[in-house]
Design a protein around this motif. Structure first.
Motif, PDB file in Angstrom:
ATOM      1  N   SER A  74       0.705  -1.115  -0.035  1.00 38.38           N
ATOM      2  CA  SER A  74      -0.001  -0.202  -0.101  1.00 38.38           C
ATOM      3  C   SER A  74       1.107   1.331   0.025  1.00 38.38           C
ATOM      4  O   SER A  74       1.871   1.349   0.714  1.00 38.38           O
ATOM      5  N   ILE A 100      -9.762  -5.455   3.047  1.00 36.49           N
ATOM      6  CA  ILE A 100      -9.442  -4.406   3.875  1.00 36.49           C
ATOM      7  C   ILE A 100      -8.099  -5.015   4.209  1.00 36.49           C
ATOM      8  O   ILE A 100      -7.974  -5.996   4.833  1.00 36.49           O
ATOM      9  N   SER A 102      -4.424  -2.685   4.872  1.00 37.56           N
ATOM     10  CA  SER A 102      -4.058  -1.547   5.854  1.00 37.56           C
ATOM     11  C   SER A 102      -5.190  -0.872   6.466  1.00 37.56           C
ATOM     12  O   SER A 102      -5.026  -0.380   7.733  1.00 37.56           O
ATOM     13  N   THR A 105      -7.659   2.893   2.967  1.00 34.73           N
ATOM     14  CA  THR A 105      -8.560   3.293   1.871  1.00 34.73           C
ATOM     15  C   THR A 105     -10.054   3.631   2.529  1.00 34.73           C
ATOM     16  O   THR A 105     -10.688   4.541   2.540  1.00 34.73           O
ATOM     17  N   LYS A 129      -7.748  -8.485   6.134  1.00 31.94           N
ATOM     18  CA  LYS A 129      -6.657  -9.023   6.555  1.00 31.94           C
ATOM     19  C   LYS A 129      -6.101  -8.301   7.754  1.00 31.94           C
ATOM     20  O   LYS A 129      -5.439  -7.312   7.750  1.00 31.94           O
TER      21      LYS A 129
HETATM   22  P1  IMP Z   1      -5.824  -0.777   2.228  1.00 33.48           P
HETATM   23  O1  IMP Z   1      -6.040   0.876   2.053  1.00 33.48           O
HETATM   24  O2  IMP Z   1      -4.552  -1.158   2.520  1.00 33.48           O
HETATM   25  O3  IMP Z   1      -6.899  -1.393   3.120  1.00 33.48           O
HETATM   26  O4  IMP Z   1      -6.185  -1.352   0.772  1.00 33.48           O
HETATM   27  C1  IMP Z   1      -7.110  -2.212   0.370  1.00 33.48           C
HETATM   28  C2  IMP Z   1      -6.925  -2.557  -1.254  1.00 33.48           C
HETATM   29  O5  IMP Z   1      -5.657  -2.960  -1.411  1.00 33.48           O
HETATM   30  C3  IMP Z   1      -7.948  -3.257  -1.748  1.00 33.48           C
HETATM   31  O6  IMP Z   1      -9.139  -2.752  -2.397  1.00 33.48           O
HETATM   32  C4  IMP Z   1      -7.197  -3.995  -2.852  1.00 33.48           C
HETATM   33  O7  IMP Z   1      -7.277  -3.305  -4.104  1.00 33.48           O
HETATM   34  C5  IMP Z   1      -5.684  -3.902  -2.506  1.00 33.48           C
HETATM   35  N1  IMP Z   1      -5.174  -5.141  -1.830  1.00 33.48           N
HETATM   36  C6  IMP Z   1      -4.906  -5.446  -0.665  1.00 33.48           C
HETATM   37  N2  IMP Z   1      -4.647  -6.837  -0.355  1.00 33.48           N
HETATM   38  C7  IMP Z   1      -4.703  -7.388  -1.376  1.00 33.48           C
HETATM   39  C8  IMP Z   1      -4.656  -8.761  -1.929  1.00 33.48           C
HETATM   40  O8  IMP Z   1      -4.076  -9.768  -1.190  1.00 33.48           O
HETATM   41  N3  IMP Z   1      -4.782  -9.072  -3.354  1.00 33.48           N
HETATM   42  C9  IMP Z   1      -5.276  -8.099  -4.097  1.00 33.48           C
HETATM   43  N4  IMP Z   1      -5.597  -6.715  -3.677  1.00 33.48           N
HETATM   44  C10 IMP Z   1      -5.155  -6.434  -2.331  1.00 33.48           C
END
Ligand code: IMP
Ligand code: MG
Length: 174
Positions: A74, A100, A102, A105, A129
């Motif tokens: 991220s 989800i 980190s 988003t 996660k």
């Molecule tokens: P966050 O802002 O780090 O929670 O990002 C979430 C976004 O990261 C998701 O909508 C996905 O687009 C992407 N993402 C996070 N982990 C994965 C994964 O294991 N596979 C594919 N996309 C992921």
């Protein structure tokens, strides 16, 4: 080079869980007419399956936000690439997200929609996660909590590939 190392969640399990989520959402939103927002592109498949399990009047909308490049880490930076088509002030908004990680988003997006005057905002994420969280964020509905592995399929991509796999698989990247 990359390949699918193992199937984490198969089609039957996905279908069963999506049905349960739909029933729960239908119960919780009785008497309401939510605006159900697909976060593009990762939630497209989940969204299509889920909304057909929710027998309530609803309005569709979509948003595209980015916090990821083509890699697997991220950037912590959230940008609105495509906005909602209508004002959501006074509306019950249900955001549908693929995963989800980190939490950056969804934390940023929910606070933005709060500022725009949504009556309520809930998040339904197909995957979570929790061990990867950088900010405090909890979704209201979660399909499956998974360990810290990079997964693809059922809408989720690696460099825009694998979204059409009907199951969730763990990707091995060398
Ligand atoms: P966050 O802002 O780090 O929670 O990002 C979430 C976004 O990261 C998701 O909508 C996905 O687009 C992407 N993402 C996070 N982990 C994965 C994964 O294991 N596979 C594919 N996309 C992921
Ligand atoms: Mg995404």
């Amino acid at each position: 080079m990359e390949r699918i190392k193992k199937v984490l969640i198969d089609e039957q399990k996905i279908e069963k869980r999506v049905q349960e989520l739909g029933e729960q959402i239908e119960k919780d939103y009785q008497g309401k007419e939510p605006v159900v927002v697909a976060i593009l592109k990762g939630s497209i498949i989940f969204y299509g399956d889920l909304v057909r399990k929710i027998k309530l009047p609803m309005r569709f909308d979509t948003m595209a936000v980015s916090s990821y490049g083509s890699g697997t880490q991220s950037s912590g930076n959230v940008k609105i690439k495509k906005d909602l088509s209508r004002d959501i002030s006074g509306e019950d908004v249900l955001i549908i997200e693929d995963i989800i990680d980190s939490g950056n988003t969804m934390k940023a997006l929910t606070s933005l929609l709060e500022h725009r005057g949504a009556k309520s905002i809930k998040v339904c994420a197909f995957l979570d996660k929790p061990s990867r969280r950088q900010v405090d964020f909890k979704a209201d509905y979660i399909g499956y909590s998974i360990p810290d592995e990079f997964v693809v399929g059922y809408g989720l991509d690696y460099d825009e590939k694998y979204r059409n796999l009907p199951y969730v698989g763990v990707l091995e990247i060398d």
